[in-house]
Design a protein around this motif. Structure first.
Motif, short mmCIF file in Angstrom:
data_model
loop_
_atom_site.label_atom_id
_atom_site.label_comp_id
_atom_site.label_asym_id
_atom_site.label_seq_id
_atom_site.Cartn_x
_atom_site.Cartn_y
_atom_site.Cartn_z
N ARG A 30 0.83 -1.21 0.00
CA ARG A 30 0.00 0.00 0.00
C ARG A 30 0.86 1.26 0.00
O ARG A 30 0.51 2.26 -0.62
CB ARG A 30 -0.96 -0.03 1.18
CG ARG A 30 -2.01 -1.13 1.01
CD ARG A 30 -2.90 -1.29 2.18
NE ARG A 30 -3.73 -0.09 2.32
CZ ARG A 30 -4.50 0.16 3.36
NH1 ARG A 30 -4.55 -0.70 4.35
NH2 ARG A 30 -5.23 1.24 3.41
N LEU A 31 2.00 1.22 0.71
CA LEU A 31 2.92 2.36 0.71
C LEU A 31 3.50 2.58 -0.68
O LEU A 31 3.59 3.71 -1.15
CB LEU A 31 4.05 2.13 1.72
CG LEU A 31 5.10 3.23 1.81
CD1 LEU A 31 4.48 4.54 2.28
CD2 LEU A 31 6.23 2.82 2.74
N ARG A 32 3.86 1.49 -1.35
CA ARG A 32 4.40 1.59 -2.71
C ARG A 32 3.37 2.19 -3.66
O ARG A 32 3.67 3.08 -4.45
CB ARG A 32 4.83 0.20 -3.21
CG ARG A 32 5.47 0.21 -4.59
CD ARG A 32 5.93 -1.18 -5.02
NE ARG A 32 4.94 -2.23 -4.86
CZ ARG A 32 3.90 -2.42 -5.67
NH1 ARG A 32 3.69 -1.64 -6.70
NH2 ARG A 32 3.05 -3.41 -5.45
N ILE A 33 2.13 1.74 -3.56
CA ILE A 33 1.07 2.26 -4.43
C ILE A 33 0.79 3.73 -4.12
O ILE A 33 0.65 4.55 -5.03
CB ILE A 33 -0.21 1.41 -4.27
CG1 ILE A 33 0.03 0.01 -4.83
CG2 ILE A 33 -1.41 2.07 -4.93
CD1 ILE A 33 -1.05 -0.99 -4.48
N ARG A 34 0.74 4.06 -2.83
CA ARG A 34 0.51 5.46 -2.45
C ARG A 34 1.63 6.36 -2.94
O ARG A 34 1.39 7.46 -3.44
CB ARG A 34 0.37 5.54 -0.93
CG ARG A 34 0.13 6.93 -0.41
CD ARG A 34 -0.11 6.90 1.07
NE ARG A 34 -0.01 8.24 1.62
CZ ARG A 34 -0.48 8.61 2.77
NH1 ARG A 34 -1.12 7.74 3.53
NH2 ARG A 34 -0.34 9.83 3.20
N ALA A 35 2.87 5.89 -2.81
CA ALA A 35 4.02 6.67 -3.27
C ALA A 35 3.95 6.88 -4.78
O ALA A 35 4.16 8.00 -5.27
CB ALA A 35 5.31 5.95 -2.89
N ALA A 36 3.63 5.83 -5.51
CA ALA A 36 3.54 5.95 -6.97
C ALA A 36 2.44 6.92 -7.38
O ALA A 36 2.62 7.74 -8.29
CB ALA A 36 3.30 4.57 -7.59
N SER A 37 1.31 6.87 -6.69
CA SER A 37 0.21 7.77 -7.06
C SER A 37 0.53 9.23 -6.72
O SER A 37 -0.03 10.14 -7.32
CB SER A 37 -1.09 7.35 -6.37
OG SER A 37 -1.00 7.54 -4.98
#
Length: 84
Positions: A16-23
């Motif tokens: 979820r952190l990776r996805i949030r960072a990418a967004s």
């Protein structure tokens, strides 16, 4: 600058952190710094129950309630020991 290591981070949290960072167009490391910075800079406001309830339900839309007409206040009883 200091650095920290976070051990035993759940895979789901990391994902979820990776996805949030990418967004947000950031690296995972920068996203974690941003989250931590925001968390420690928050000032604790006194909790207001009415405000919390309003914030929770405001996105759902308002409700118009019909308020009953108020009657005049009655005189309080007198307890002086005399019987009528």
């Amino acid at each position: 600058m200091a650095s920290i290591t976070i051990r035993n981070l759940d895979d789901e949290v990391k994902t979820r952190l990776r996805i949030r960072a990418a967004s947000n167009g950031r690296s995972m490391e920068e996203e974690a710094r941003t989250i931590l910075r925001a968390a420690v800079e928050e000032r604790a406001e006194p909790r207001n129950l009415a405000r919390a309830i309003r914030a929770r339900f405001e996105p759902l839309g308002g409700v118009e309630l019909e308020l009953p007409v108020r009657e005049p206040v009655r005189e309080p009883p007198i307890f002086d020991g005399a019987s009528s």
